[in-house]
Design an enzyme around this catalytic site. Structure first.
Site, short mmCIF file in Angstrom:
data_model
loop_
_atom_site.label_atom_id
_atom_site.label_comp_id
_atom_site.label_asym_id
_atom_site.label_seq_id
_atom_site.Cartn_x
_atom_site.Cartn_y
_atom_site.Cartn_z
N SER A 3 -36.04 -16.34 11.33
CA SER A 3 -36.02 -17.66 11.00
C SER A 3 -37.22 -18.26 10.03
CB SER A 3 -36.12 -18.62 12.33
OG SER A 3 -36.25 -19.88 11.95
N TYR A 7 -39.81 -20.58 20.07
CA TYR A 7 -38.89 -20.08 18.89
C TYR A 7 -39.76 -19.33 18.09
CZ TYR A 7 -34.74 -19.93 15.87
OH TYR A 7 -33.80 -19.64 14.98
P1 NDP Z 1 -24.56 -20.31 16.65
O1 NDP Z 1 -25.30 -20.92 17.94
O2 NDP Z 1 -23.99 -20.86 15.60
O3 NDP Z 1 -23.84 -18.82 17.10
C1 NDP Z 1 -24.62 -17.72 17.87
C2 NDP Z 1 -23.86 -16.74 18.14
O4 NDP Z 1 -24.61 -15.94 18.87
C3 NDP Z 1 -22.47 -16.83 18.85
O5 NDP Z 1 -21.63 -15.97 18.17
C4 NDP Z 1 -22.89 -16.77 20.23
O6 NDP Z 1 -21.67 -15.99 20.99
C5 NDP Z 1 -23.83 -15.64 20.19
N1 NDP Z 1 -24.66 -15.66 20.97
C6 NDP Z 1 -25.63 -16.66 21.76
N2 NDP Z 1 -26.42 -16.10 22.48
C7 NDP Z 1 -25.99 -15.03 22.87
C8 NDP Z 1 -26.28 -13.83 23.89
N3 NDP Z 1 -27.47 -14.15 24.89
N4 NDP Z 1 -25.83 -12.75 23.92
C9 NDP Z 1 -24.88 -12.52 22.89
N5 NDP Z 1 -24.35 -13.26 22.21
C10 NDP Z 1 -24.84 -14.40 21.99
O7 NDP Z 1 -26.00 -19.70 15.97
P2 NDP Z 1 -26.29 -19.49 14.43
O8 NDP Z 1 -25.30 -18.70 13.68
O9 NDP Z 1 -26.98 -20.56 13.97
O10 NDP Z 1 -27.94 -18.41 14.58
C11 NDP Z 1 -27.72 -17.03 14.52
C12 NDP Z 1 -28.89 -16.44 14.36
O11 NDP Z 1 -29.59 -17.17 13.16
C13 NDP Z 1 -29.85 -16.76 15.58
O12 NDP Z 1 -30.75 -15.79 15.98
C14 NDP Z 1 -30.95 -17.84 15.07
O13 NDP Z 1 -32.23 -18.00 15.71
C15 NDP Z 1 -30.86 -17.55 13.64
N6 NDP Z 1 -31.37 -18.64 12.82
C16 NDP Z 1 -30.33 -19.86 12.45
C17 NDP Z 1 -30.46 -21.06 11.78
C18 NDP Z 1 -29.68 -22.15 11.62
O14 NDP Z 1 -30.16 -22.89 11.01
N7 NDP Z 1 -28.40 -22.15 12.23
C19 NDP Z 1 -31.65 -20.94 11.12
C20 NDP Z 1 -32.81 -19.91 11.21
C21 NDP Z 1 -32.50 -18.79 11.98
P3 NDP Z 1 -21.08 -17.02 22.29
O15 NDP Z 1 -20.46 -18.20 21.51
O16 NDP Z 1 -20.16 -16.07 22.87
O17 NDP Z 1 -22.15 -17.35 23.01
#
Ligand code: NDP
Length: 247
Positions: free
Chosen positions: A142, A156
């Site tokens: 991030s 975080y």
């Molecule tokens: P979303 O919340 O849109 O999607 C998260 C995804 O991860 C879903 O597929 C969810 O599956 C899965 N997931 C969440 N928790 C778990 C878990 N404990 N075990 C397995 N799968 C899990 O998140 P983003 O796409 O926005 O984020 C993806 C990554 O990018 C993260 O690491 C986040 O910290 C990072 N990030 C995002 C930013 C943003 O602005 N969006 C900025 C900077 C970093 P399910 O639906 O089944 O729970």
């Protein structure tokens, strides 16, 4: 559609929605067979799998809570068993608790460390047993790993900063095998976790040089670059894909 990753297998953790889903689809468009993990979203995961299969690639969705290290390792081993190999690991699933430290409990701390730090550690450890020389590990960090611009992000930020240490350490350990390990630090990306319509979105977008949120495909494009031949001499790096947020 192209064949850059023909006969290669990728695993994307948290691939049912958001950035992970875009990465899974992009790697499949570029020729990979793709496995993804998810926690709760069975239907969303199945939809991503169907989309990839419609491209003529193999795809599997595995329910594996990243907070559970045994489930993570089992998922990695299952991908290698089911799809025959593992070339690209994208550690994407993330836990995101935003609150001042004095309001955060032990449960939030433990979940954040388990999902954002321990899961990439154990997934990488399991994956490198299966990877041939030239493999790829890509961690999704991030922008706040480098610069904490709002209050409430201590937990975080500490987890995503810890991931940088893992990225660098693994890059050093695996370089002799031509396996590269890099971290992408996204800025604000329009997903369920951080919707571009959310209450802080205008402020966050205002911090970027480009003045807008990114979209998941813009992170997936950098993953594809790192995973491809163009990424062969790029390792141990932390790459900001943040619209200029941290400049
Ligand atoms: P979303 O919340 O849109 O999607 C998260 C995804 O991860 C879903 O597929 C969810 O599956 C899965 N997931 C969440 N928790 C778990 C878990 N404990 N075990 C397995 N799968 C899990 O998140 P983003 O796409 O926005 O984020 C993806 C990554 O990018 C993260 O690491 C986040 O910290 C990072 N990030 C995002 C930013 C943003 O602005 N969006 C900025 C900077 C970093 P399910 O639906 O089944 O729970």
């Amino acid at each position: 559609m192209n064949d850059v990753f023909d006969n290669k297998v990728a695993l994307v953790t948290g691939g049912s929605r958001g950035i992970g889903a875009a990465v899974a689809v992009r790697l499949a468009e570029d020729g990979a067979d793709v496995a993804l993990t998810y926690q709760r979203g069975t239907d969303a995961a199945a939809a991503v799998v169907e989309k990839i299969k419609a491209m003529g690639r193999r795809a599997v969705a595995l329910q594996a809570d990243s907070a559970d290290p045994e489930a993570v390792v089992a998922a990695v081993d299952q991908v290698a068993a089911q799809l025959g190999r593992l070339d690209i690991l994208v550690n994407n699933a993330g836990a995101y608790h935003v609150a001042p430290v004095e309001e955060l409990g032990q449960a939030e701390f433990e979940e954040t460390i388990a999902v954002n730090v321990r899961a990439p550690f154990v997934a990488s450890k399991a994956a490198i047993k299966h990877m041939q020389d030239g493999g790829r590990i890509i961690n999704i960090g991030s922008n706040v790993a480098e610069r904490v611009v709002f209050p409430g992000l201590s937990l975080y930020a500490l987890s995503k900063s810890a991931l940088i240490g893992l990225t660098k350490g693994l890059a050093r350990e695996l370089g002799a095998r031509g396996i590269t390990v890099n971290q992408i630090n996204p800025g604000p990306i329009d997903t369920d976790l951080n919707p571009a319509s959310g209450p802080f979105a205008a402020t966050a977008a205002g911090f970027t040089a480009l003045g807008r949120y990114g979209v998941p495909a813009e992170i997936a494009a950098t993953v594809a670059h790192l995973a491809g031949d163009g990424g062969a001499y790029l390792t141990g790096a932390t790459i900001a894909v943040d619209g200029g947020f941290n400049i």
